[in-house]
Motif scaffolding. Sequence first.
Motif, PDB file in Angstrom:
ATOM      1  N   LYS B 127       0.832  -1.205   0.000  1.00  0.00           N
ATOM      2  CA  LYS B 127       0.000   0.000   0.000  1.00  0.00           C
ATOM      3  C   LYS B 127       0.870   1.260   0.000  1.00  0.00           C
ATOM      4  N   THR B 128       1.229   1.675  -1.211  1.00  0.00           N
ATOM      5  CA  THR B 128       1.985   2.918  -1.335  1.00  0.00           C
ATOM      6  C   THR B 128       1.322   3.792  -2.376  1.00  0.00           C
ATOM      7  N   LYS B 129       1.768   5.021  -2.429  1.00  0.00           N
ATOM      8  CA  LYS B 129       1.299   5.913  -3.486  1.00  0.00           C
ATOM      9  C   LYS B 129       2.162   5.626  -4.713  1.00  0.00           C
ATOM     10  N   ASN B 130       1.521   5.264  -5.796  1.00  0.00           N
ATOM     11  CA  ASN B 130       2.282   4.834  -6.959  1.00  0.00           C
ATOM     12  C   ASN B 130       2.095   5.762  -8.150  1.00  0.00           C
ATOM     13  N   ILE B 131       3.234   6.076  -8.754  1.00  0.00           N
ATOM     14  CA  ILE B 131       3.236   6.967  -9.921  1.00  0.00           C
ATOM     15  C   ILE B 131       4.073   6.306 -11.014  1.00  0.00           C
ATOM     16  N   VAL B 132       3.646   6.443 -12.258  1.00  0.00           N
ATOM     17  CA  VAL B 132       4.503   5.989 -13.353  1.00  0.00           C
ATOM     18  C   VAL B 132       4.671   7.125 -14.358  1.00  0.00           C
ATOM     19  N   LEU B 133       5.897   7.272 -14.828  1.00  0.00           N
ATOM     20  CA  LEU B 133       6.217   8.286 -15.830  1.00  0.00           C
ATOM     21  C   LEU B 133       6.593   7.540 -17.113  1.00  0.00           C
ATOM     22  N   LEU B 134       5.837   7.818 -18.178  1.00  0.00           N
ATOM     23  CA  LEU B 134       6.082   7.116 -19.446  1.00  0.00           C
ATOM     24  C   LEU B 134       6.654   8.093 -20.462  1.00  0.00           C
ATOM     25  N   GLY B 135       7.771   7.723 -21.055  1.00  0.00           N
ATOM     26  CA  GLY B 135       8.364   8.579 -22.077  1.00  0.00           C
ATOM     27  C   GLY B 135       8.424   7.862 -23.412  1.00  0.00           C
ATOM     28  N   LYS B 164       1.280  13.950 -26.997  1.00  0.00           N
ATOM     29  CA  LYS B 164       0.517  13.568 -25.799  1.00  0.00           C
ATOM     30  C   LYS B 164       1.310  13.981 -24.562  1.00  0.00           C
ATOM     31  N   GLY B 165       0.602  14.427 -23.528  1.00  0.00           N
ATOM     32  CA  GLY B 165       1.246  14.794 -22.271  1.00  0.00           C
ATOM     33  C   GLY B 165       2.204  15.960 -22.436  1.00  0.00           C
ATOM     34  N   THR B 166       3.280  15.897 -21.676  1.00  0.00           N
ATOM     35  CA  THR B 166       4.270  16.971 -21.709  1.00  0.00           C
ATOM     36  C   THR B 166       5.194  16.794 -22.907  1.00  0.00           C
ATOM     37  N   LYS B 167       5.527  17.895 -23.554  1.00  0.00           N
ATOM     38  CA  LYS B 167       6.532  17.803 -24.631  1.00  0.00           C
ATOM     39  C   LYS B 167       7.912  17.786 -23.969  1.00  0.00           C
ATOM     40  N   GLY B 168       8.628  16.742 -24.228  1.00  0.00           N
ATOM     41  CA  GLY B 168       9.950  16.611 -23.599  1.00  0.00           C
ATOM     42  C   GLY B 168      10.244  15.151 -23.276  1.00  0.00           C
TER      43      GLY B 168
END
Lengths: 313, 255
Positions: B127-135, B164-168
């Motif tokens: 049980k954690t806060k989960n984030i994924v960053l996709l590039g 899509k999303g942030t440019k970079g």
Amino acid sequence: MARNREPLNLGVNIGKLQLASPIVCASGTFGFGEELTGLVDFSSIGAVTTKTVTLQPKAGNAPPRIFDSGCGVINSVGLENPGLESFLNDTLPKIKKLNTKFIVSIGADTAEEYAEIVKKLDDVKDVEALEANLSCPNIKNKKIVSQDKEATYQLIQSLTSLTAKPLIVKITPETVDIVGVARAAASGGADAVSLVNTFFAMAIDIETARPYLGNIYGGYSGPAIKPMSLYRVWRAAAGLEIPVIGGGGIVNAADAIEFILAGATAVSLGTVNLVYPNKAKDILGGIKDYMVKKKIKDVRELKEKVPSEGSVG
Amino acid sequence: MRAKQIEVIVGEIKKVNKEVFLLSFTSSYLAKESRPGNFLHIKINSTLLRRPFSVHKVCGRKVFVLFKVRGRGTNMLSKYNKGDTLDVIGPLGKGFDARPQKQSVLVAGGIGVAPLVFLAQRLKKIKTKNIVLLGERSKKDILCEKEFKQFGFKVYVATEDGSKGTKGTVVDLLKRQLSTINCQLSTNIYACGPKEMFFKMHEAVKAYPDINCQVSFEQFMGCGLGICCGCSIETKAGYKKVCKDGPVFNLGDIW
């Protein structure tokens, strides 16, 4: 019925070293053997030749170090190893428990260093045999000793007087006189020669115009070199008074049998171990099947069935 | 050794996008023994050496491999059909150490997303806060977004062309995360992608010495078993074998 059959003899002698199987795993392609526990049937292997051990630890060459050409492998590992002291303290206690014999491959830059390693290993009871790696292609700016028969003779003669253990000499295919080098090793008192080591090779990525290997070039092994290795083993074995461990590109039992027919007493598996670590078991099975088919009871009877050059009419 | 040499039958092979394929097979052993970050060493027709593929996910007894066509081996594998046999050695390598921290941030560069889905499967149980960053290069290349959402992950996307999303890049997204106070307190970062991405990550995280950052490396491999020293990479402590000391390393041990 099987039980009525006389058992096959698969044992061979490499000088004073008695092997229960004619299959030897080549240095650099089997680690120290113990890494493969659980994945390999060691009883099929006559002996494991360890990764080459040097006096001091060696870091090896810049990566990338390996390239697959599809039919062969170029490597430029450059003798990465933990050094003699770590080998004796950490590795030896593990490998002596394996159900096979092992040959310690040794490498050095000078005759003095070779002498020091041989003397140190001569004192170690558990070490059964030594292989002097006079043939690594991945040593920058240094001459490969086994390209030169006089240098091979001088070095081997100086080492054989220092040890009672069987000494095998690993020879390069990159010499104009492989017969002369094998004979020089024998004259120097070697118990056997092992050939071939890898051929010089390189590969270039045309997209980046850069070589694939960090070291630019390396040593080529695998099925692509088999016909060339076989030729050299056949040449070197003819009339040689010491046994030959023959190999270079063996991937199946038929390849192994070819090397024995060409004059090898034992065969060495190299690159194939990287892909199929338990290949010795299959190949030994294939050799047995061939012996049964040809009604041969002793693997030693296969040796030198192929005529040498002088006897071809 | 935990690894075994096993013959498996291709159950399904499906084209995910222009260059990426999803392959599955059934193996009770590999499904049970594989951990996130482990890899399988697969023999493909027409190549001499095996090719390493990370375990993408496990569902029951089914094991999935997600791969991008990049060379002869992956091109040939993409042409395999259902019912074909594959010779697999696995599971291999040192995987991710999934730690129960307050927050987990997964960083995927391109096809580097492959092992992170398996990790996400396991992390959702903690049980954690989960984030994924996709590039990725472009919107059409984005992989596995739905799956991460199903696992309860918050998904952020970066595309090179801004479609899509942030440019970079994905590292730009990471920098933004790092600037938040939550992230600095108790975070684990898990990443897979090209070496250049790891170097940029190293530059970005070096101001936060308390953040644990694990990265899964890729390298040409020989044996996959730690015997040939063919796949070594340079680390602060000298050359290390990607197949045995890795493929997952602590970023702080590399630079």
